[in-house]
Scaffold this active site. Structure first.
Site, PDB file in Angstrom:
ATOM      1  CG  ASP A 296      -0.116   0.167   2.535  1.00  0.00           C
ATOM      2  OD1 ASP A 296       1.124   0.214   2.491  1.00  0.00           O
ATOM      3  OD2 ASP A 296      -0.751   0.257   3.597  1.00  0.00           O
TER       4      ASP A 296
ATOM      5  CG  ASP B  49      -3.554   2.845   5.468  1.00  0.00           C
ATOM      6  OD1 ASP B  49      -4.692   2.644   5.010  1.00  0.00           O
ATOM      7  OD2 ASP B  49      -2.970   2.063   6.245  1.00  0.00           O
TER       8      ASP B  49
ATOM      9  CG  ASP C 130       1.578   3.132   4.685  1.00  0.00           C
ATOM     10  OD1 ASP C 130       0.471   2.652   4.923  1.00  0.00           O
ATOM     11  OD2 ASP C 130       2.573   2.443   4.359  1.00  0.00           O
TER      12      ASP C 130
HETATM   13  P1  UTP Z   1       2.329  -1.163   6.589  1.00  0.00           P
HETATM   14  O1  UTP Z   1       1.464  -2.266   7.046  1.00  0.00           O
HETATM   15  O2  UTP Z   1       1.818  -0.323   5.491  1.00  0.00           O
HETATM   16  O3  UTP Z   1       3.734  -1.809   6.255  1.00  0.00           O
HETATM   17  O4  UTP Z   1       2.607  -0.266   7.848  1.00  0.00           O
HETATM   18  P2  UTP Z   1       4.931  -1.288   5.349  1.00  0.00           P
HETATM   19  O5  UTP Z   1       6.145  -1.369   6.195  1.00  0.00           O
HETATM   20  O6  UTP Z   1       4.611   0.039   4.741  1.00  0.00           O
HETATM   21  O7  UTP Z   1       5.084  -2.389   4.247  1.00  0.00           O
HETATM   22  P3  UTP Z   1       4.140  -2.679   2.980  1.00  0.00           P
HETATM   23  O8  UTP Z   1       3.056  -1.638   2.946  1.00  0.00           O
HETATM   24  O9  UTP Z   1       3.623  -4.046   3.200  1.00  0.00           O
HETATM   25  O10 UTP Z   1       5.022  -2.606   1.801  1.00  0.00           O
HETATM   26  C1  UTP Z   1       3.425   0.888   7.832  1.00  0.00           C
HETATM   27  C2  UTP Z   1       3.749   1.343   9.202  1.00  0.00           C
HETATM   28  O11 UTP Z   1       2.596   1.883   9.830  1.00  0.00           O
HETATM   29  C3  UTP Z   1       2.415   1.342  11.109  1.00  0.00           C
HETATM   30  C4  UTP Z   1       3.076  -0.014  11.076  1.00  0.00           C
HETATM   31  O12 UTP Z   1       3.553  -0.357  12.342  1.00  0.00           O
HETATM   32  C5  UTP Z   1       4.201   0.190  10.098  1.00  0.00           C
HETATM   33  O13 UTP Z   1       5.319   0.613  10.826  1.00  0.00           O
HETATM   34  N1  UTP Z   1       0.982   1.184  11.403  1.00  0.00           N
HETATM   35  C6  UTP Z   1       0.195   0.523  10.541  1.00  0.00           C
HETATM   36  C7  UTP Z   1       0.486   1.690  12.557  1.00  0.00           C
HETATM   37  O14 UTP Z   1       1.212   2.322  13.341  1.00  0.00           O
HETATM   38  N2  UTP Z   1      -0.828   1.520  12.852  1.00  0.00           N
HETATM   39  C8  UTP Z   1      -1.653   0.832  12.027  1.00  0.00           C
HETATM   40  O15 UTP Z   1      -2.846   0.688  12.341  1.00  0.00           O
HETATM   41  C9  UTP Z   1      -1.126   0.334  10.828  1.00  0.00           C
HETATM   42 MN    MN Z   2       2.751   0.388   3.714  1.00  0.00          MN
END
Ligand code: UTP
Ligand code: MN
Length: 510
Positions: free
Chosen positions: A326, A434, A328
């Site tokens: 995704d 997100d 973020d």
């Molecule tokens: P992601 O699940 O998007 O992972 O969370 P990522 O590292 O970007 O890897 P991809 O997307 O699979 O490539 C991103 C960051 O946001 C935090 C997670 O801990 C992670 O560090 N996060 C995610 C939160 O703090 N709260 C949430 O509800 C979701």
């Molecule tokens: Mn992500």
């Protein structure tokens, strides 16, 4: 005019003279001519390249596998060090017998390196081996994105994921911690003696590692990957909006795939319906250029409704990943308070432009008075947050992606519900996005919390609690001994409060 036959031959030769047909780019091979002779080397090179192997003509730092015939390990090492102006050969290069290459060519892809492929070398005297100390918390270590032990960490992460599917968190974290230690090593693990004095490696992980080092694969990992439950859980949790609990219930009811959900007419919520509708796209990695294109859209939307707002790319892309599941974003505004209620307006703007396929927005529910020290820090933070699916036009993505990306799904792939855009050949894709909004005063904590990786975040909170008597969340850092919040404007300040060396995002890939 060149006769057809000759033209064909020319094409084949061009293809095998360079690495243009290479399909296994992680494995860069160098064939040693010593004792083999130039003609055999060139024959093997052409053959290997025609089978998709990346074979370089000369030795360089990109080489991962050195193959030779009738040489001892020490001979090969000496030869390579001479080529390298006497520089000691990197620990990350495999020195292999020709049998590894011939087996790989027979099997059609690089086979796992096993003991019998390895050329034995005499260990260097201890004084020249730098002493490597690996600290036990992931937040004390530098973990680059590219590391030397994927052949072990991939296997351990299969077991971690499988433990998550059965909600065995302790077991899953144990495997993730082991994998993470191996990611931080500056060398390839070749034998169990390379693991001496390393933290976090439990009995079970060691058993798996040993098996892979000796036999090339682990039976437990292979049977897990093949198991019906693992495959079904992977497919079902791959539907956006479906968690482990729901997937597990469905699995017990005999539902094993997204198409079973359609066939049995399962009752789904809005998120899951969208997840099913865009299943193929959402399971196709998002590229960096696609993430940049989404960034431009978010930037436009946010500045249209709140000029002066700051938008930062978070998650894996901030850590330097080339692809993600995704995209973020963290949004803030230097005038504290003006960020309140921002998201619904951004969402409306995006909707009006036809850019949203799905969205669900939550309000900010964090109150320092109520949520702070009294509660243990939870990993779900309570910012204003929007889970969404963007409709991303390929024409807005930087052209290099168009060249590199797998061609948009026009013919071969059927969308899971049969109504997706894939069949109509439209040039857009669905992307999970997100959006998170933080007040300016919490921005440093939110940035640290949303950069990841997930294990790095978990370890930061564990370090704070166990070693410092502090409580860290994406909103704040509370010092229980001094009974006060510690304010920070930058990530560096937070690391300093925690008594940790600063680790840049690119080295938080724990
Ligand atoms: P992601 O699940 O998007 O992972 O969370 P990522 O590292 O970007 O890897 P991809 O997307 O699979 O490539 C991103 C960051 O946001 C935090 C997670 O801990 C992670 O560090 N996060 C995610 C939160 O703090 N709260 C949430 O509800 C979701
Ligand atoms: Mn992500």
């Amino acid at each position: 005019m060149v006769p057809l036959k000759r033209r064909k031959v020319t094409t084949v030769q061009t293809a095998v003279q360079d690495n243009s047909t290479c399909t296994f780019s992680d494995v860069a091979i160098f064939i040693l001519e010593r004792k083999m002779g130039a003609s055999r080397k060139s024959f093997l090179t052409r053959l290997g390249r025609s089978k998709g192997f990346l074979i370089e003509d000369s030795y360089s730092s990109i080489i991962t596998h050195v193959v030779s015939e009738n040489n001892s390990g020490d001979e090969v090492q000496l030869w390579l060090e001479k080529q390298n102006n006497g520089e000691v050969l990197s620990e990350s290069v495999h020195l292999l017998d020709i049998s590894w290459l011939t087996e790989s060519m027979t099997s059609g892809s690089p086979v796992p390196v096993q003991d019998r492929h390895r050329l034995k070398t005499t260990p260097k005297p201890l004084s020249v081996t730098p002493l490597i100390v690996i600290k036990s918390y992931a937040c004390q270590r530098r973990t680059p994105l590219k590391h030397h032990n994927a052949f072990l960490t991939d296997a351990l992460e299969v077991l971690a994921q499988s433990a998550e599917f059965t909600e065995n968190e302790g077991r899953s974290v144990a495997f993730r911690r082991s994998a993470s230690v191996l990611k931080a090593l500056p060398y390839v693990v070749r034998g169990m003696e390379d693991l001496k004095d390393l933290p976090c490696l439990g009995k079970h992980s060691l058993k798996v590692i040993k098996e892979i080092l000796e036999d090339g694969t682990s039976r437990e990992v292979e049977s897990t990957k093949r198991s019906e439950q693992f495959q079904a859980m992977k497919a079902l949790t791959g539907v956006f909006g479906v968690g482990v609990k729901t997937a597990d219930r469905w699995f017990r009811e005999g539902i094993h795939s997204p198409s079973d959900l359609i066939r049995t007419n399962q009752k789904l919520n809005q998120a899951q319906l969208a997840g099913l509708q865009y299943y193929d796209d959402l399971n196709r990695p998002v590229t960096k250029n696609e993430a940049m294109a989404v960034s431009h859209l978010v930037e436009k939307a946010v500045t249209a409704v709140r000029p002066g707002a700051v938008i930062t790319l978070m998650g894996g892309f901030r850590r330097g990943k080339e692809v993600g599941h995704d995209v973020d974003f963290l949004i803030t505004h230097p005038e504290e308070g003006t960020e309140e209620g921002l998201l619904p307006k951004v969402v409306n703007w995006l909707k009006d432009q036809g850019l949203l396929l799905y969205q669900k927005t939550n309000n900010n529910s964090y109150l320092e008075r109520k949520d702070g020290p009294a509660r243990p820090p939870s990993n779900m933070d309570r910012f204003e947050r929007c889970f969404s699916i963007f409709k991303l036009e390929q024409s807005t993505v930087c052209s290099s992606t168009l060249l590199n990306a797998q061609t948009p799904n026009t013919d071969t792939k059927e969308s899971i519900d049969g109504t997706g855009h894939q069949q109509s050949g439209l040039s857009w894709r669905a992307v999970r996005v997100d959006l998170v909004v933080s007040p300016y005063s919490q921005f440093a904590f939110a940035t640290l919390g949303w950069t990841g990786s997930k294990l790095f975040e978990r370890e930061l909170r564990r370090w704070a609690g166990q070693e410092k008597g502090m409580s860290l969340s994406s909103h704040a850092l509370y010092d229980a001994k001094q009974q006060q919040y510690l304010r920070a404007n930058t990530e560096e300040e937070i690391f300093a409060y925690l008594g940790l060396d600063y680790i840049p995002p690119s080295e938080r890939n724990a």
